[in-house]
Design an enzyme around this catalytic site. Structure first.
Site, PDB file in Angstrom:
ATOM      1  N   GLY A  23       0.823  -1.201   0.000  1.00 49.60           N
ATOM      2  CA  GLY A  23       0.000   0.000   0.000  1.00 49.60           C
ATOM      3  C   GLY A  23       0.861   1.256   0.000  1.00 49.60           C
ATOM      4  N   ARG A  33      13.430   9.984  -3.566  1.00 49.84           N
ATOM      5  CA  ARG A  33      14.270  11.137  -3.904  1.00 49.84           C
ATOM      6  C   ARG A  33      15.565  11.122  -3.100  1.00 49.84           C
ATOM      7  NH1 ARG A  33      14.562  16.154  -1.294  1.00 49.84           N
ATOM      8  NH2 ARG A  33      15.108  17.954  -2.610  1.00 49.84           N
ATOM      9  N   ARG A  84       1.013  -5.427  -4.991  1.00 54.31           N
ATOM     10  CA  ARG A  84       1.103  -6.532  -4.036  1.00 54.31           C
ATOM     11  C   ARG A  84       1.321  -7.795  -4.859  1.00 54.31           C
ATOM     12  NH1 ARG A  84      -0.619  -4.409   0.861  1.00 54.31           N
ATOM     13  NH2 ARG A  84      -2.064  -2.645   0.730  1.00 54.31           N
ATOM     14  N   ASP A 115       4.464  -4.184   6.204  1.00 53.45           N
ATOM     15  CA  ASP A 115       4.750  -5.503   6.760  1.00 53.45           C
ATOM     16  C   ASP A 115       4.892  -6.576   5.691  1.00 53.45           C
ATOM     17  OD1 ASP A 115       1.787  -4.949   6.674  1.00 53.45           O
ATOM     18  OD2 ASP A 115       1.720  -7.085   7.110  1.00 53.45           O
ATOM     19  N   ASP A 140      -0.084   2.359   8.755  1.00 51.67           N
ATOM     20  CA  ASP A 140      -0.506   1.571   9.922  1.00 51.67           C
ATOM     21  C   ASP A 140       0.452   1.711  11.113  1.00 51.67           C
ATOM     22  OD1 ASP A 140      -2.484   0.709   8.225  1.00 51.67           O
ATOM     23  OD2 ASP A 140      -1.547  -1.224   7.799  1.00 51.67           O
ATOM     24  N   ASP A 142       2.854  -0.147  12.135  1.00 56.38           N
ATOM     25  CA  ASP A 142       2.891  -1.406  12.896  1.00 56.38           C
ATOM     26  C   ASP A 142       4.098  -2.271  12.559  1.00 56.38           C
ATOM     27  OD1 ASP A 142       2.138  -2.027  10.323  1.00 56.38           O
ATOM     28  OD2 ASP A 142       0.509  -3.371  10.880  1.00 56.38           O
ATOM     29  N   ARG A 175     -25.602  14.450  17.170  1.00 56.40           N
ATOM     30  CA  ARG A 175     -25.633  13.125  16.570  1.00 56.40           C
ATOM     31  C   ARG A 175     -24.480  12.248  17.054  1.00 56.40           C
ATOM     32  NH1 ARG A 175     -27.020  14.625  10.240  1.00 56.40           N
ATOM     33  NH2 ARG A 175     -29.263  14.967  10.529  1.00 56.40           N
ATOM     34  N   ARG A 184      -6.367  -1.853   8.945  1.00 59.70           N
ATOM     35  CA  ARG A 184      -6.608  -3.312   8.947  1.00 59.70           C
ATOM     36  C   ARG A 184      -6.679  -3.834  10.381  1.00 59.70           C
ATOM     37  NH1 ARG A 184      -2.742  -6.316   4.825  1.00 59.70           N
ATOM     38  NH2 ARG A 184      -1.166  -5.139   5.966  1.00 59.70           N
ATOM     39  N   ARG A 267      -4.612   7.648   2.619  1.00 56.23           N
ATOM     40  CA  ARG A 267      -3.366   7.262   1.950  1.00 56.23           C
ATOM     41  C   ARG A 267      -2.791   8.385   1.095  1.00 56.23           C
ATOM     42  NH1 ARG A 267      -1.785   2.201   2.510  1.00 56.23           N
ATOM     43  NH2 ARG A 267      -3.267   0.497   2.724  1.00 56.23           N
TER      44      ARG A 267
END
Length: 333
Positions: A23, A33, A84, A115, A140, A142, A175, A184, A267
Site C-alpha cells: 500500500g 528522492r 502486491r 509488513d 498503519d 505497525d 448526533r 486493517r 493514503r
C-alpha cells in the site's frame, strides 16, 4: 530532528536499485528522492524498479536521474508505482528477481514498504544473501523495529482533520458518528486519531467489540450533562464491514448512528513535514548502510535515533501498546 548513525564506507557500491511495495504511504516519494540523490552524489548509479516486487520479477527496471526525482518531495503516492505481488511468495520467483538484479549489475537494493514488503525482503535476503535495506513505510505504523513509519503522521493528520469537521456537524445536530479509519488489524492509527480528536470511544481490532459496554457508555452520555453529540473512532479491521455491522447492532438497540468511512483518503495527499524529514533521513542513510556493507536490515527510528535491525530478528507486526488505550479511556471520562 533525528540522530543519524556514523557509518564508514567499506564496500564499493556502483549501482543500487530502489522499489516501493504494498500500500502506498505519503512520503514514499521523499524516500525515493533521498535514496537517488544521496547515491548519485556518491557517483552511484540508481535504478528504479516499477510496481514493487512485480517489477523486480518482470525486470521492469529503469534508470533514475536527479532531474527525474525532482519536484516529487511534496507529492503523495509513489513515482515508482506499487503492487502486491502474490507470486513473490514462491522461492523460484524470488530467485528470478535475484537473477535480474545480478544481470543488471546491481550491488544493493532499497525496499520501501510495510509488513508484507518486509516479509518479502526478509525471505529474499535469507535465500540470496543479497544486500538490501528496508525502509518502513505504512500508514498503519505497525512495523517491529521502528517507532515511526513513513506515512503514519500524514494519515493521522488527515484523519484528525476529518474528525474535526465531522465534530462540527455532530455538535450542530447532536448526533452519534461512527468514523472508520484504516489500519486493517492494527489499531495504531485509530488510537492516535481518536486521542487527538477527542473521540468519546476508540474501537481497535486488538480488542473485541463489547456491544454491551458500548451501549452502556452511550446511554450514560445521553443521561449526563455532557453534549449528546459523540464520535466513536472505529478501526476498519481485516474483515470488511466492521463499522456497518456495529451501526446495525446499535440501531437495533435504539441508537441512530451515522457512519463515515474515511477509506483511502488517508493514503493520499501531500506528506506532512514530519514524514518528509523522516523519509529523507531514512533514504539517505540507507545508501550509507549499503556502502558500509551492513545490508540485510531494516532501518528504523528508536528514541529519535536511526537504528538498524537485522531482518532475521524481526516479526511482521508491532503490537499496540495497551497503555495508549488506557490513556484514551482515562481522558474520555
Amino acid at each position: 530532528m533525528y540522530h543519524l548513525p556514523e557509518l564508514t564506507p567499506s564496500v564499493n557500491i556502483r549501482r543500487i536499485a530502489v522499489l516501493t511495495s504494498g500500500g502506498d504511504a505519503p512520503g514514499m516519494n521523499a524516500a525515493i528522492r533521498a535514496v537517488a540523490r544521496a547515491a548519485l552524489h556518491q557517483g552511484i548509479d540508481v535504478l528504479g524498479i516499477q510496481r514493487g516486487y512485480s517489477g523486480l520479477v518482470e525486470a521492469d527496471i529503469r534508470p533514475l536521474t536527479s532531474p527525474l526525482v525532482g519536484n516529487i518531495l511534496q507529492r503523495g503516492g509513489t513515482l515508482l508505482k506499487s503492487d502486491r505481488c502474490e507470486e513473490f511468495h514462491k522461492p523460484a520467483v524470488r530467485w528470478q528477481g535475484y537473477e535480474h538484479l545480478r544481470e543488471m549489475e546491481v550491488d544493493g537494493l532499497v525496499v520501501i514498504g510495510g509488513d508484507g514488503s518486509l516479509a518479502g525482503a526478509r525471505q529474499f535476503a535469507a535465500e540470496t544473501n543479497f544486500p538490501l535495506v528496508v525502509l518502513p513505510a505504512t500508514i498503519d505504523n505497525d512495523i517491529e523495529g521502528s517507532d515511526e513509519t513513513i506515512g503514519f503522521d500524514t494519515a493521522a493528520n488527515t484523519g484528525l482533520d476529518a474528525i474535526d469537521r465531522i465534530r462540527d456537524t455532530a455538535n450542530s445536530h447532536q448526533r452519534l458518528f461512527l468514523v472508520e479509519v484504516m489500519g486493517r488489524d492494527s489499531g495504531f492509527l485509530a488510537t492516535e486519531v481518536g486521542i487527538a480528536g477527542g473521540a468519546e470511544m476508540i474501537l481497535v481490532p486488538e480488542q473485541a467489540i463489547d456491544l454491551d459496554r458500548v451501549s452502556e457508555s452511550l446511554k450514560q452520555g445521553d443521561s449526563s450533562a455532557r453534549p449528546s453529540s459523540r464520535i466513536i473512532v472505529v478501526a476498519e479491521g481485516r474483515k470488511p464491514g466492521r463499522t456497518q455491522r456495529l451501526a446495525q447492532a446499535l440501531t437495533e438497540r435504539g441508537f441512530n448512528p451515522q457512519v463515515c468511512i474515511l477509506g483511502h483518503i488517508q493514503r493520499g495527499g501531500n506528506p506532512s513535514a514530519r514524514d518528509r524529514v523522516l523519509a529523507s533521513c531514512l533514504g539517505a542513510v540507507a545508501v550509507k548502510v549499503l556502502q558500509a556493507g551492513q545490508g540485510g536490515c531494516l532501518l528504523g527510528v528508536e528514541n529519535r535515533h536511526l537504528v538498524q535491525r537485522p531482518l532475521a530478528d524481526l516479526g511482521e507486526r508491532l503490537p499496540l501498546d495497551p497503555a495508549l488505550l488506557e490513556l484514551a479511556q482515562l481522558i474520555q471520562q
